[in-house]
Design an enzyme around this catalytic site. Structure first.
Site, mmCIF file in Angstrom:
data_model
loop_
_atom_site.group_PDB
_atom_site.id
_atom_site.type_symbol
_atom_site.label_atom_id
_atom_site.label_comp_id
_atom_site.label_asym_id
_atom_site.label_seq_id
_atom_site.Cartn_x
_atom_site.Cartn_y
_atom_site.Cartn_z
ATOM 1 N N GLU A 83 0.832 -1.763 -0.054
ATOM 2 C CA GLU A 83 0.093 0.060 -0.129
ATOM 3 C C GLU A 83 0.419 1.077 0.002
ATOM 4 O OE1 GLU A 83 -3.913 -1.927 1.853
ATOM 5 O OE2 GLU A 83 -2.550 -0.740 3.593
ATOM 6 N N CYS A 96 2.934 8.765 1.155
ATOM 7 C CA CYS A 96 3.527 7.308 1.823
ATOM 8 C C CYS A 96 4.045 6.451 1.303
ATOM 9 C CB CYS A 96 3.107 7.688 2.996
ATOM 10 S SG CYS A 96 3.816 6.057 4.370
ATOM 11 N N CYS A 103 7.227 -6.775 6.340
ATOM 12 C CA CYS A 103 7.868 -5.795 7.362
ATOM 13 C C CYS A 103 8.362 -6.906 7.978
ATOM 14 C CB CYS A 103 7.799 -5.206 7.947
ATOM 15 S SG CYS A 103 9.905 -3.802 8.755
ATOM 16 N N CYS A 107 7.751 -4.838 14.282
ATOM 17 C CA CYS A 107 7.171 -3.748 15.920
ATOM 18 C C CYS A 107 5.572 -4.264 16.218
ATOM 19 C CB CYS A 107 7.272 -2.499 15.482
ATOM 20 S SG CYS A 107 8.922 -1.696 14.902
ATOM 21 N N CYS A 110 2.686 -2.619 15.914
ATOM 22 C CA CYS A 110 2.494 -1.628 14.516
ATOM 23 C C CYS A 110 1.570 -3.094 13.421
ATOM 24 C CB CYS A 110 4.388 -1.935 13.271
ATOM 25 S SG CYS A 110 3.779 -1.630 11.706
ATOM 26 N N CYS A 328 -0.326 6.257 9.749
ATOM 27 C CA CYS A 328 1.015 5.894 10.386
ATOM 28 C C CYS A 328 0.764 3.985 10.529
ATOM 29 C CB CYS A 328 1.356 6.783 10.835
ATOM 30 S SG CYS A 328 3.098 6.201 10.759
HETATM 31 N N1 SAH Z 1 10.391 0.481 9.422
HETATM 32 C C1 SAH Z 1 10.244 2.395 9.079
HETATM 33 C C2 SAH Z 1 9.435 2.549 7.786
HETATM 34 C C3 SAH Z 1 8.441 2.454 8.293
HETATM 35 S S1 SAH Z 1 6.575 2.754 9.649
HETATM 36 C C4 SAH Z 1 9.950 2.229 9.864
HETATM 37 O O1 SAH Z 1 10.691 2.183 11.199
HETATM 38 O O2 SAH Z 1 10.947 3.480 10.662
HETATM 39 C C5 SAH Z 1 6.765 4.364 9.446
HETATM 40 C C6 SAH Z 1 6.393 4.983 10.770
HETATM 41 O O3 SAH Z 1 5.066 4.235 12.203
HETATM 42 C C7 SAH Z 1 7.916 4.153 12.418
HETATM 43 O O4 SAH Z 1 8.366 5.430 13.255
HETATM 44 C C8 SAH Z 1 6.844 3.050 12.847
HETATM 45 O O5 SAH Z 1 7.197 2.822 13.973
HETATM 46 C C9 SAH Z 1 5.451 3.687 12.977
HETATM 47 N N2 SAH Z 1 4.644 3.104 13.241
HETATM 48 C C10 SAH Z 1 3.691 1.365 12.645
HETATM 49 N N3 SAH Z 1 2.998 1.591 13.564
HETATM 50 C C11 SAH Z 1 2.176 3.059 14.233
HETATM 51 C C12 SAH Z 1 1.200 2.971 14.833
HETATM 52 N N4 SAH Z 1 -0.011 1.706 15.015
HETATM 53 N N5 SAH Z 1 0.842 3.636 14.918
HETATM 54 C C13 SAH Z 1 1.681 4.882 15.415
HETATM 55 N N6 SAH Z 1 2.781 4.767 14.847
HETATM 56 C C14 SAH Z 1 3.077 3.699 14.024
#
Ligand code: SAH
Length: 346
Positions: A83, A96, A103, A107, A110, A328
């Site tokens: 996406e 974005c 991935c 995390c 995420c 995000c």
């Molecule tokens: N892998 C990269 C880029 C993709 S995520 C990274 O980790 O930076 C982009 C951003 O969104 C990251 O800071 C990630 O930690 C944040 N993110 C992911 N899931 C989220 C959520 N549910 N709420 C808020 N931020 C989130």
């Protein structure tokens, strides 16, 4: 068949005037087919169409959010999906983009992390997201002037393809984006950050997803984080700054009761001492089954105040696209079978 968008503009087929026409059709006009490139001779168009594919996507679906952001769901030629999100706010249009299907960073908060790793995107599949969104929105590709590598995937683990994509985005004969308006966001991989610092012709912005100043909390929310200590990440950020002279952004998703305590704000402030940096607090975007919730507005404000009082340059990111599942970290597919269970090493 080769994907034309996978090529660096210097490597495009044709010569001189014809090559310039081709690049103009692809990146300025956003032509959807070789057939549409009417100032190229018909036999040349047929030849190109026989050798190259122009569109990396088999299918494109969109979900519009009431706040104006639009989620683009792409089905790639192998049937996998990923996406992009278009955010047309105020006077800036931002896209974005994803760098992977799924991935491997895992995390805990995420949604993409919960899917696991599918595969790396090719440069053309990354750049193609920009062209497809422009086409879908009825604007010229070059009107999309801000880009963040913050969709699905860890860009520094798909390093070569992400770098080539960035070079295509910036190339004056391709999308001609300004390096100041392109940001790469990483989960925090020191080796990759150092490598990026050495790409001196590139100069795109760096954002590091720190999310906690202490190892215990960080490893709880970023399980793969144990491979790279906060100290190593900060050392690489300092090196990045020393080499590039650029400000480094730190992303910090606010997870209620987990990383939003005031002592953590104080520790974060001391980690950042001496570094020209910016902290972006991101209210957590909840999703079913995440097991986390966002800090409240008051808690975020208190964390913000604590940082600001210590001289940290800090802002709060406004959440967008929630109702379209485009906020995000909400990028996850409704058809999880589009992602395999294979695991990339991080
Ligand atoms: N892998 C990269 C880029 C993709 S995520 C990274 O980790 O930076 C982009 C951003 O969104 C990251 O800071 C990630 O930690 C944040 N993110 C992911 N899931 C989220 C959520 N549910 N709420 C808020 N931020 C989130």
């Amino acid at each position: 068949m080769r994907l034309l968008l996978d090529l660096h503009p210097d490597a495009y087929p044709l010569e001189g005037f014809r090559k310039r026409q081709l690049l103009e059709w692809v990146f300025v006009q956003g032509a959807g087919s070789f057939e549409a490139m009417t100032n190229l001779p018909a036999d040349l168009r047929a030849e190109l169409a026989g050798e190259f594919a122009l569109n990396p996507f088999r299918e494109i679906e969109t979900v519009r959010s009431t706040d104006g952001s639009v989620k683009y769901l792409f089905t790639l030629h192998d049937g996998r999906q990923m996406e992009a999100v278009y955010m047309p706010y105020l006077d800036r249009r931002t896209i974005c983009v994803s760098t992977m299907v799924g991935c491997p960073a895992k995390c805990a908060f995420c949604a993409t992390g919960a899917m696991g790793f599918g595969r790396n995107l090719t440069p053309g599949e990354i750049v193609g997201q920009v062209l497809a969104v422009a086409g879908g929105e009825g604007i010229a590709p070059r009107e999309l002037r801000n880009l963040v590598f913050m969709g699905m995937g860890e860009p520094l683990l798909n390093y070569d393809h992400t770098m080539l994509a960035a070079r295509i985005l910036l190339h004056p004969q391709a999308l001609g984006m300004s390096k100041r308006r392109v940001t790469l966001s990483t989960v925090g991989l020191p080796k990759g950050i150092r490598r990026l610092a050495a790409e001196d012709d590139l100069g795109i912005k760096l954002a590091i997803s720190l999310h906690a100043p202490d190892e215990e909390t960080r490893q709880r929310i970023i399980p793969t984080g144990h491979r790279n200590s906060i100290a190593e990440i900060m050392a690489s950020a300092r090196e990045y700054q020393a080499v590039t002279g650029r400000r480094v952004t730190f992303e910090y998703s606010m997870l209620r009761g987990v990383n939003d305590q005031l002592w953590q704000a104080r520790e974060l402030a001391s980690l950042l001492r001496g570094l020209v940096s910016h902290v972006n607090l991101i209210p957590m975007n909840p999703w079913d089954g995440s097991g986390f919730e966002s800090s409240t507005e008051e808690e975020i404000q208190a964390f913000y105040d604590e940082l600001e009082a210590r001289g940290v340059d800090v802002s709060v990111r406004r959440s967008r696209g929630k109702d379209a599942g485009a906020a995000c970290g909400q990028l996850a597919l409704k058809r999880p079978d589009a992602v395999t269970g294979s695991v990339a090493s991080i």
